[in-house]
Motif scaffolding. Structure first.
Motif, mmCIF file in Angstrom:
data_model
loop_
_atom_site.group_PDB
_atom_site.id
_atom_site.type_symbol
_atom_site.label_atom_id
_atom_site.label_comp_id
_atom_site.label_asym_id
_atom_site.label_seq_id
_atom_site.Cartn_x
_atom_site.Cartn_y
_atom_site.Cartn_z
ATOM 1 N N ARG A 179 5.298 33.810 -0.604
ATOM 2 C CA ARG A 179 4.263 34.653 -1.212
ATOM 3 C C ARG A 179 3.170 33.836 -1.893
ATOM 4 N N PRO A 180 3.502 32.881 -2.777
ATOM 5 C CA PRO A 180 2.421 32.066 -3.349
ATOM 6 C C PRO A 180 1.719 31.203 -2.311
ATOM 7 N N ILE A 181 2.434 30.782 -1.271
ATOM 8 C CA ILE A 181 1.792 29.997 -0.211
ATOM 9 C C ILE A 181 0.722 30.832 0.482
ATOM 10 N N ARG A 182 1.076 32.068 0.839
ATOM 11 C CA ARG A 182 0.109 32.943 1.496
ATOM 12 C C ARG A 182 -1.079 33.236 0.588
ATOM 13 N N ALA A 183 -0.802 33.454 -0.692
ATOM 14 C CA ALA A 183 -1.884 33.758 -1.631
ATOM 15 C C ALA A 183 -2.838 32.577 -1.773
ATOM 16 N N LEU A 184 -2.288 31.366 -1.901
ATOM 17 C CA LEU A 184 -3.131 30.182 -2.055
ATOM 18 C C LEU A 184 -3.942 29.924 -0.789
ATOM 19 N N ALA A 185 -3.307 30.047 0.369
ATOM 20 C CA ALA A 185 -4.018 29.818 1.631
ATOM 21 C C ALA A 185 -5.138 30.841 1.806
ATOM 22 N N THR A 215 -6.740 32.456 -0.574
ATOM 23 C CA THR A 215 -7.793 32.143 -1.547
ATOM 24 C C THR A 215 -8.669 31.002 -1.053
ATOM 25 N N MET A 216 -8.046 29.959 -0.493
ATOM 26 C CA MET A 216 -8.811 28.833 0.036
ATOM 27 C C MET A 216 -9.740 29.277 1.159
ATOM 28 N N ARG A 217 -9.241 30.103 2.060
ATOM 29 C CA ARG A 217 -10.070 30.551 3.180
ATOM 30 C C ARG A 217 -11.218 31.446 2.704
ATOM 31 N N GLN A 218 -10.967 32.254 1.671
ATOM 32 C CA GLN A 218 -12.014 33.131 1.166
ATOM 33 C C GLN A 218 -13.079 32.369 0.386
ATOM 34 N N ARG A 219 -12.630 31.401 -0.402
ATOM 35 C CA ARG A 219 -13.580 30.653 -1.235
ATOM 36 C C ARG A 219 -14.376 29.633 -0.420
ATOM 37 N N LEU A 220 -13.748 29.076 0.597
ATOM 38 C CA LEU A 220 -14.409 28.029 1.372
ATOM 39 C C LEU A 220 -14.790 28.591 2.741
ATOM 40 N N ARG A 221 -15.923 29.242 2.796
ATOM 41 C CA ARG A 221 -16.384 29.866 4.022
ATOM 42 C C ARG A 221 -16.855 28.806 5.020
ATOM 43 N N PRO A 222 -16.882 29.151 6.304
ATOM 44 C CA PRO A 222 -17.406 28.203 7.301
ATOM 45 C C PRO A 222 -18.813 27.743 6.934
ATOM 46 N N GLY A 223 -19.030 26.445 7.032
ATOM 47 C CA GLY A 223 -20.323 25.885 6.665
ATOM 48 C C GLY A 223 -20.222 24.384 6.506
ATOM 49 N N LEU A 224 -21.254 23.793 5.912
ATOM 50 C CA LEU A 224 -21.343 22.339 5.806
ATOM 51 C C LEU A 224 -20.199 21.744 5.002
ATOM 52 N N LEU A 241 -6.235 20.542 1.136
ATOM 53 C CA LEU A 241 -6.103 21.989 0.962
ATOM 54 C C LEU A 241 -6.881 22.752 2.029
ATOM 55 N N THR A 242 -8.033 22.229 2.400
ATOM 56 C CA THR A 242 -8.832 22.877 3.441
ATOM 57 C C THR A 242 -8.095 22.875 4.766
ATOM 58 N N ASP A 243 -7.515 21.718 5.135
ATOM 59 C CA ASP A 243 -6.736 21.646 6.373
ATOM 60 C C ASP A 243 -5.494 22.535 6.283
ATOM 61 N N TRP A 244 -4.810 22.465 5.155
ATOM 62 C CA TRP A 244 -3.551 23.190 4.968
ATOM 63 C C TRP A 244 -3.730 24.692 5.097
ATOM 64 N N SER A 245 -4.843 25.215 4.621
ATOM 65 C CA SER A 245 -5.058 26.661 4.627
ATOM 66 C C SER A 245 -5.158 27.225 6.040
ATOM 67 N N SER A 246 -5.375 26.368 7.038
ATOM 68 C CA SER A 246 -5.511 26.821 8.423
ATOM 69 C C SER A 246 -4.247 26.605 9.246
ATOM 70 N N LEU A 247 -3.191 26.055 8.659
ATOM 71 C CA LEU A 247 -1.972 25.769 9.398
ATOM 72 C C LEU A 247 -1.118 27.031 9.540
ATOM 73 N N HIS A 248 -0.102 26.962 10.415
ATOM 74 C CA HIS A 248 0.812 28.097 10.520
ATOM 75 C C HIS A 248 1.880 28.004 9.428
ATOM 76 N N GLN A 249 2.673 29.064 9.300
ATOM 77 C CA GLN A 249 3.544 29.222 8.127
ATOM 78 C C GLN A 249 4.541 28.092 7.953
ATOM 79 N N GLU A 250 5.183 27.655 9.046
ATOM 80 C CA GLU A 250 6.181 26.586 8.927
ATOM 81 C C GLU A 250 5.542 25.297 8.429
#
Length: 202
Positions: free
Chosen positions: A3-9, A11-20, A81-90
């Motif tokens: 649960r905290p893993i999903r929440a953190l991931a 949050t990272m994806r929402q805060r860090l939108r695609p861009g430079l 953290l940026t890379d981690w937020s895009s990985l699969h659950q395992e």
């Protein structure tokens, strides 16, 4: 910890939108992930500081290396953290422990630098040794993620040195026994087939 893993991931994806910024943290401009070389720089500074401690070298050099490792760890963590937020659950599960170990290492090395600034060299050395143990464990998990779990591996490029491009004859259809698997080699790759098409492509 899912649960905290999903929440953190999330949050990272929402805060860090695609861009430079996100592209820079992913290492898009260089075509290589940014996190691994940054991590090696930070951990390398801390290993060097600990070795100088063991050799009873100049403490100013030790403090400089500790400070450099701490400064480098901040962009390292952001890229990781940026890379981690895009990985699969395992992968994220292992990455979360990797993150926790490295946060602990950062705290211990920061405490070591603070203790040395205050003149407590013995405490500073003890904190450095503990930090190296935590950072070494975190580095091991990072290697496990990259090499065992293929986190960050790019499967898109053609690997022509392993298998030449195009269609390749492996064997005649009559050479495939009915109901039994057979193995054939294509370049460096071992392939198995069971009463199927005699050709494969890459």
């Amino acid at each position: 910890m899912d649960r905290p893993i999903r929440a953190l991931a999330k949050t990272m994806r929402q805060r860090l939108r695609p861009g430079l910024v996100r592209d820079l943290l992913h290492g898009v401009p260089t075509g290589k992930p940014a996190h691994p070389p940054l991590a090696q720089a930070a951990l390398g500074c801390w290993i060097s500081a600990t070795l100088l401690d063991a050799a009873k070298a100049d403490q100013r050099a030790v403090r400089l290396l500790l400070a450099a490792g701490i400064a480098t760890s901040l962009p390292t963590a952001a890229a990781g953290l940026t890379d981690w937020s895009s990985l699969h659950q395992e992968q994220q599960r292992v990455g979360f422990v990797h993150l926790a170990a490295n946060v602990l290492a950062l705290g211990l090395f920061s405490g070591s630098l603070l203790a040395r600034v205050r003149g407590r060299e013995r405490a500073g050395r003890a904190l450095s040794y503990a930090g190296l143990a935590a950072g070494g464990f975190g580095g091991y998990l990072g290697g496990h993620l990259a090499y065992r779990m293929a986190a960050g591996a790019n499967h898109a490029p053609q690997v022509s040195h392993l298998v030449p491009l195009g269609w390749h004859d492996l064997c005649l259809l009559k050479d495939l026994p009915d109901g039994r698997p057979v193995s054939r080699r294509l370049g460096y790759i071992s392939l198995s087939s069971c009463c199927g098409a005699p050709r494969t492509s890459r």
